[in-house]
Design an enzyme around this catalytic site. Structure first.
Site, PDB file in Angstrom:
ATOM      1  N   GLY A 193     -15.195   7.310   5.441  1.00  0.00           N
ATOM      2  CA  GLY A 193     -15.136   5.827   5.079  1.00  0.00           C
ATOM      3  C   GLY A 193     -14.485   5.564   3.946  1.00  0.00           C
ATOM      4  O   GLY A 193     -13.448   6.501   3.497  1.00  0.00           O
ATOM      5  N   VAL A 194     -14.141   4.392   3.420  1.00  0.00           N
ATOM      6  CA  VAL A 194     -13.197   4.136   2.441  1.00  0.00           C
ATOM      7  C   VAL A 194     -13.472   4.770   1.181  1.00  0.00           C
ATOM      8  O   VAL A 194     -12.246   5.339   0.902  1.00  0.00           O
ATOM      9  CB  VAL A 194     -13.645   2.383   1.869  1.00  0.00           C
ATOM     10  CG1 VAL A 194     -12.767   1.910   0.712  1.00  0.00           C
ATOM     11  CG2 VAL A 194     -13.558   1.582   3.143  1.00  0.00           C
ATOM     12  N   HIS A 456      12.835 -14.464   0.735  1.00  0.00           N
ATOM     13  CA  HIS A 456      13.745 -13.331   1.042  1.00  0.00           C
ATOM     14  C   HIS A 456      14.302 -12.533  -0.101  1.00  0.00           C
ATOM     15  O   HIS A 456      14.868 -13.207  -0.794  1.00  0.00           O
ATOM     16  CB  HIS A 456      14.568 -13.716   2.193  1.00  0.00           C
ATOM     17  CG  HIS A 456      15.291 -12.439   2.558  1.00  0.00           C
ATOM     18  ND1 HIS A 456      14.985 -11.616   3.658  1.00  0.00           N
ATOM     19  CD2 HIS A 456      16.601 -12.113   2.144  1.00  0.00           C
ATOM     20  CE1 HIS A 456      16.147 -10.737   3.775  1.00  0.00           C
ATOM     21  NE2 HIS A 456      17.249 -11.054   2.959  1.00  0.00           N
TER      22      HIS A 456
END
Length: 477
Positions: A193-194, A456
């Site tokens: 799990g996490v 950008h």
């Protein structure tokens, strides 16, 4: 001591509780918050699991270990040479503790600023009556306070393996995993799990050999399949050993000799793994022990969670519950949103939490973040959808960062183009997901995101390009 009367009493000072208390105070209620966490000096340490042994300290260690890995493996690419690289684990843990304390102190300051009365101790029901609920605070001394409204935010505890107790020296929960005093040579995790993956990442980067034993046949089953596959490739490359479809048998705590884990692998073969430390990360259980729920007839379910309706109302009038101790995902930010919503409902407003737009994040490297439904969920629900993906490999900022693992993926309704899910594996996924959450809250289409000008060069351009990919018109790939 004479009774202290409050409009709102919050039991628990984690993300759900302290935020609920602050919002209630902002709305003009005379508010108290009770929390029993203490630091090693016995001083109050509000913030719950998240601040003390969860989200905050794990991020501090992830950052430290990532710095170490960059210095050892990636600085050379930038023309930076490092000789005699070493890590002081004691100092790394001390820095983590300092970060935690800043957060604890920050919450105490916020209580003062918002005029929330803080009580250090364990809160439990004594009785309920026409004037509200009597709550006992058992701390350094014992006192009783009364609340017209009560918000329960008592959180959750790590689930132990049946018959295997946490000693926090060899067999560790998230708590012990955050304060291992030296790099273990061999470390095993039960559960991918996490928490398991984040802690496994920390100790692998600083030199431990890490094996993850997962009972399920699929890796990160809750994550979009394509994203999980991409993450798995990255973890394999890093040297994280992940074994799926495992049945864990006997676990022996051998004291100074570490831990031995007997298990059956996916092929049905019996194996034994000898490690220095074992982290058990198989989920969490609601924390209602000691609340004295039976004294007031508060209804709990078979898991020990507090039963609530959609608005977080419990079976008792004017008693509410939020966060890990009720249904829904055990996430700090879900608890915060519920805490705010409940304070607003007490004030007669219409607090709102949308479970469909709660973001999920796994802070490994690469990070994994998502919101909305996965491709496998859409298939299961029979929803016609379009998908678009864009790899960070084709993103200018990711190239400059030297971190081009992963992708952004959009899932949109085939007819209306409404965004149904966004899934990211890659650099800064935890930050990039917010744009997707906003878009879904406003019921945006993938075309909307594709038409918005993104700076950008930035990683967020990958989000725009993935939205363009839904209509098969990416510009940079």
């Amino acid at each position: 001591m004479a009774n202290k009367q409050f409009d709102v009493v919050v039991i628990g000072g984690g993300p759900g509780g302290y935020i609920a208390a602050i919002r209630a105070a902002q709305l003009g209620f005379n508010t108290a918050c009770i929390d029993e966490w203490k630091n090693k000096d016995g001083k109050p340490a509000p913030g719950g699991t998240c601040t003390n042994v969860g989200c905050i300290p794990s991020k501090a260690l992830l950052q430290s270990s990532e710095n170490f890995e960059h210095a050892g493996k990636h600085f050379a690419d930038h023309g930076i040479s490092v000789s005699g690289l070493s890590i002081d684990i004691g100092k790394m843990i001390a820095r983590k503790d300092a970060v935690v304390k800043q957060n604890n102190d920050g919450i105490l300051y916020l209580f003062k600023k918002n005029k929330v009365s803080f009580f250090h101790g364990r809160g439990s029901f004594v009785k309920g009556g026409a004037d509200g609920y009597e709550i006992k605070v058992a701390g350094a001394s014992e006192e009783t306070i009364t609340g017209k409204h009560v918000i329960l935010a008592t959180g959750s505890n790590p689930r132990a393996l049946p018959g295997v107790d946490f000693d926090e020296t060899n067999i560790l929960s998230n708590d012990g995993a955050l304060r291992i005093p030296a790099v273990p040579k061999k470390l095993a995790l039960i559960g991918s799990g996490v928490i398991g993956l984040e802690m496994g990442s920390v100790w692998r980067r600083v030199g431990a050999e890490v094996t993850v034993l997962e009972a399920l046949p699929t890796f990160l089953g809750a994550v979009d399949e394509q994203i999980a596959k991409e993450a798995r490739k990255a973890f394999d490359k890093q040297g994280l050993k992940i074994e799926l479809g495992v049945k864990v048998g006997e676990v022996k705590n051998l004291g100074d000799k570490g831990v031995s884990v007997a298990y059956t692998d996916a092929k049905g073969e019996a194996r034994t793994l000898a490690v220095d430390k074992l982290i058990v990360s198989i989920g969490r259980v609601p924390n209602t022990t000691g609340l004295n729920a039976e004294a007031v007839g508060l209804k709990l379910d078979e898991r020990g969670a507090i039963v609530v309706d959609d608005e977080c109302r419990t079976s008792l009038p004017n008693v509410w519950a939020v966060g890990d101790v009720v249904r829904g995902p055990m996430l700090a930010h879900k608890a915060e949103e519920e805490g705010v919503a409940v304070a607003e409902r007490i004030a007669g407003q219409h607090g709102h939490v949308n479970f469909n737009t709660i973001p999920w994040v796994i802070y490994t490297s690469p990070e994994i973040a998502w919101v909305g439904r996965t491709e496998q969920q859409l298939k299961a629900d029979g929803v016609a959808y379009k998908a678009g993906t864009f790899p960070f490999m084709a993103n200018g900022r990711a190239r400059a960062l030297g971190d081009t693992t992963g992708m952004v993926k959009f899932l949109a309704d085939a007819k209306t183009d409404e965004i149904l899910g966004v899934h990211i594996v890659g650099p800064m996924a935890s930050e990039l997901i917010s744009e997707a959450v906003v878009a879904m809250e406003f019921r945006a289409s993938s075309e909307d995101i594709a038409r918005i000008c993104h700076a950008h060069p930035s990683l967020s351009e990958a989000t725009k390009e993935a939205a363009l990919a839904v209509d098969k018109r990416t510009l940079n790939f």
